[in-house]
Design a protein around this motif. Sequence first.
Motif, PDB file in Angstrom:
ATOM      1  N   GLY A 228      14.797  -1.778  -5.530  1.00  0.00           N
ATOM      2  CA  GLY A 228      14.150  -1.506  -4.263  1.00  0.00           C
ATOM      3  C   GLY A 228      15.097  -1.124  -3.145  1.00  0.00           C
ATOM      4  O   GLY A 228      14.651  -0.687  -2.079  1.00  0.00           O
ATOM      5  N   VAL A 229      16.407  -1.266  -3.362  1.00  0.00           N
ATOM      6  CA  VAL A 229      17.367  -0.935  -2.309  1.00  0.00           C
ATOM      7  C   VAL A 229      17.724   0.549  -2.329  1.00  0.00           C
ATOM      8  O   VAL A 229      17.678   1.226  -1.298  1.00  0.00           O
ATOM      9  CB  VAL A 229      18.648  -1.777  -2.443  1.00  0.00           C
ATOM     10  CG1 VAL A 229      19.650  -1.405  -1.339  1.00  0.00           C
ATOM     11  CG2 VAL A 229      18.322  -3.263  -2.370  1.00  0.00           C
ATOM     12  N   ILE A 230      18.075   1.077  -3.485  1.00  0.00           N
ATOM     13  CA  ILE A 230      18.525   2.472  -3.580  1.00  0.00           C
ATOM     14  C   ILE A 230      17.605   3.310  -4.458  1.00  0.00           C
ATOM     15  O   ILE A 230      17.048   4.315  -4.017  1.00  0.00           O
ATOM     16  CB  ILE A 230      19.982   2.541  -4.107  1.00  0.00           C
ATOM     17  CG1 ILE A 230      20.946   1.883  -3.112  1.00  0.00           C
ATOM     18  CG2 ILE A 230      20.405   3.996  -4.354  1.00  0.00           C
ATOM     19  CD1 ILE A 230      22.377   1.775  -3.605  1.00  0.00           C
ATOM     20  N   LYS A 231      17.455   2.918  -5.712  1.00  0.00           N
ATOM     21  CA  LYS A 231      16.799   3.779  -6.705  1.00  0.00           C
ATOM     22  C   LYS A 231      15.363   4.154  -6.333  1.00  0.00           C
ATOM     23  O   LYS A 231      15.012   5.337  -6.250  1.00  0.00           O
ATOM     24  CB  LYS A 231      16.836   3.093  -8.074  1.00  0.00           C
ATOM     25  CG  LYS A 231      16.340   3.981  -9.212  1.00  0.00           C
ATOM     26  CD  LYS A 231      16.477   3.296 -10.550  1.00  0.00           C
ATOM     27  CE  LYS A 231      17.923   3.165 -10.961  1.00  0.00           C
ATOM     28  NZ  LYS A 231      18.527   4.489 -11.289  1.00  0.00           N
ATOM     29  N   LEU A 232      14.505   3.177  -6.122  1.00  0.00           N
ATOM     30  CA  LEU A 232      13.102   3.481  -5.847  1.00  0.00           C
ATOM     31  C   LEU A 232      12.903   4.222  -4.527  1.00  0.00           C
ATOM     32  O   LEU A 232      12.116   5.177  -4.470  1.00  0.00           O
ATOM     33  CB  LEU A 232      12.264   2.201  -5.892  1.00  0.00           C
ATOM     34  CG  LEU A 232      12.199   1.500  -7.262  1.00  0.00           C
ATOM     35  CD1 LEU A 232      11.305   0.272  -7.187  1.00  0.00           C
ATOM     36  CD2 LEU A 232      11.705   2.452  -8.346  1.00  0.00           C
ATOM     37  N   PRO A 233      13.596   3.837  -3.440  1.00  0.00           N
ATOM     38  CA  PRO A 233      13.470   4.647  -2.220  1.00  0.00           C
ATOM     39  C   PRO A 233      13.956   6.080  -2.398  1.00  0.00           C
ATOM     40  O   PRO A 233      13.373   7.007  -1.839  1.00  0.00           O
ATOM     41  CB  PRO A 233      14.347   3.888  -1.214  1.00  0.00           C
ATOM     42  CG  PRO A 233      14.326   2.479  -1.684  1.00  0.00           C
ATOM     43  CD  PRO A 233      14.335   2.586  -3.182  1.00  0.00           C
ATOM     44  N   PHE A 234      15.015   6.286  -3.183  1.00  0.00           N
ATOM     45  CA  PHE A 234      15.490   7.646  -3.452  1.00  0.00           C
ATOM     46  C   PHE A 234      14.432   8.444  -4.195  1.00  0.00           C
ATOM     47  O   PHE A 234      14.196   9.623  -3.894  1.00  0.00           O
ATOM     48  CB  PHE A 234      16.792   7.600  -4.249  1.00  0.00           C
ATOM     49  CG  PHE A 234      18.035   7.441  -3.405  1.00  0.00           C
ATOM     50  CD1 PHE A 234      17.969   6.902  -2.126  1.00  0.00           C
ATOM     51  CD2 PHE A 234      19.277   7.805  -3.888  1.00  0.00           C
ATOM     52  CE1 PHE A 234      19.113   6.749  -1.345  1.00  0.00           C
ATOM     53  CE2 PHE A 234      20.430   7.661  -3.118  1.00  0.00           C
ATOM     54  CZ  PHE A 234      20.355   7.132  -1.848  1.00  0.00           C
ATOM     55  N   TRP A 235      13.781   7.824  -5.182  1.00  0.00           N
ATOM     56  CA  TRP A 235      12.706   8.509  -5.902  1.00  0.00           C
ATOM     57  C   TRP A 235      11.583   8.906  -4.944  1.00  0.00           C
ATOM     58  O   TRP A 235      11.075  10.024  -4.988  1.00  0.00           O
ATOM     59  CB  TRP A 235      12.127   7.607  -6.986  1.00  0.00           C
ATOM     60  CG  TRP A 235      13.022   7.364  -8.156  1.00  0.00           C
ATOM     61  CD1 TRP A 235      14.277   7.859  -8.362  1.00  0.00           C
ATOM     62  CD2 TRP A 235      12.725   6.560  -9.291  1.00  0.00           C
ATOM     63  NE1 TRP A 235      14.784   7.401  -9.542  1.00  0.00           N
ATOM     64  CE2 TRP A 235      13.856   6.609 -10.141  1.00  0.00           C
ATOM     65  CE3 TRP A 235      11.634   5.789  -9.671  1.00  0.00           C
ATOM     66  CZ2 TRP A 235      13.903   5.922 -11.351  1.00  0.00           C
ATOM     67  CZ3 TRP A 235      11.672   5.097 -10.877  1.00  0.00           C
ATOM     68  CH2 TRP A 235      12.806   5.166 -11.712  1.00  0.00           C
ATOM     69  N   SER A 236      11.203   7.971  -4.083  1.00  0.00           N
ATOM     70  CA  SER A 236      10.091   8.209  -3.160  1.00  0.00           C
ATOM     71  C   SER A 236      10.408   9.338  -2.188  1.00  0.00           C
ATOM     72  O   SER A 236       9.572  10.221  -1.947  1.00  0.00           O
ATOM     73  CB  SER A 236       9.782   6.923  -2.393  1.00  0.00           C
ATOM     74  OG  SER A 236       8.742   7.124  -1.463  1.00  0.00           O
ATOM     75  N   MET A 237      11.621   9.337  -1.642  1.00  0.00           N
ATOM     76  CA  MET A 237      11.997  10.393  -0.698  1.00  0.00           C
ATOM     77  C   MET A 237      12.030  11.757  -1.375  1.00  0.00           C
ATOM     78  O   MET A 237      11.653  12.770  -0.772  1.00  0.00           O
ATOM     79  CB  MET A 237      13.357  10.074  -0.067  1.00  0.00           C
ATOM     80  CG  MET A 237      13.307   8.985   0.980  1.00  0.00           C
ATOM     81  SD  MET A 237      14.887   8.745   1.833  1.00  0.00           S
ATOM     82  CE  MET A 237      15.783   7.769   0.617  1.00  0.00           C
ATOM     83  N   THR A 238      12.468  11.782  -2.628  1.00  0.00           N
ATOM     84  CA  THR A 238      12.511  13.056  -3.358  1.00  0.00           C
ATOM     85  C   THR A 238      11.111  13.572  -3.615  1.00  0.00           C
ATOM     86  O   THR A 238      10.834  14.772  -3.454  1.00  0.00           O
ATOM     87  CB  THR A 238      13.258  12.880  -4.685  1.00  0.00           C
ATOM     88  OG1 THR A 238      14.555  12.323  -4.440  1.00  0.00           O
ATOM     89  CG2 THR A 238      13.419  14.221  -5.398  1.00  0.00           C
TER      90      THR A 238
END
Length: 287
Positions: A228-238
């Motif tokens: 929830g810190v890096i990976k999932l937010p990066f996916w969501s923004m992409t």
Amino acid sequence: MRQDIEQLAEQIRLADAIVIGAGSGLSSAAGYNHYHWTPAMEEYLRDFKACYGFASPFAGFYYCYSSPDQQWAYYTRYIYSMYHLPTGQPYLDLKEIVAGKDFFVLTTNVDAQCERVFPKDLICDFLGNMEYFQCSQPCHDQLYKNREMIEQMNRAVRGVILPSELIPRCPECGRIMVPWVRDDTFLEGAFWKTGVTRYEDFLSSYLIRQPGKKVLLLELGVGEMTPGVIKLPFWSMTEKNSQVFYACLNQKHSSAPEHLKGRSLYIEGDLAETLSELRERLGNRSK
């Protein structure tokens, strides 16, 4: 893989801004694996490994010791090693890779390697930073730089014991202090909130105020313990922004969501080698 690295190099050339998501794998690639013993870490902590049988450096960090004297002896030597180990080559390569670009670093690493190569105001230490102490309560919103204290404490460690009079205590309430590293006492105070706000402002400046700009989300060595810190937010923004490209570099296989095909890239392999080759592809640029 060479084709993938060239594709990533091209995305870096095209990017108006780069957001680096630095995980534990980046420090592991530098030889500083906090979850498994490596020669660099063991050199400083071998006495503690031999005494307690720790399976990893972090196992000793979160161990339930019999006394604060034992606990702080380990904290002292661990943090001392973070100050005295050299800057990892992958971090130096990364610095050159993003040279000349507008960038920001979001990291879950607490070893301060990012601070060795990037300005502090371009870093968000989401899980803390071993260079600081905080009150264990915490009774007030203040972090304390610890370099001088650590140097003094390390000189006093005998075997696996630190003299109790050198254990750092809060100047306000007298409680024992703790390293500013995520646990149930972690201080999400003004310092932490400022870092998070800087990160959010950087994202907003491109994704909201300049929606036509190209943004590269560069995920490096991020595991799936805290997605929830890096990976999932990066996916969501992409997913939500057509001008965003997501690249994931990891030594081991990493999840690759189907809905990001065409705007994402996954490079599996030795992260140190990948960053070294990427730096060569881009050339040794400097600001």
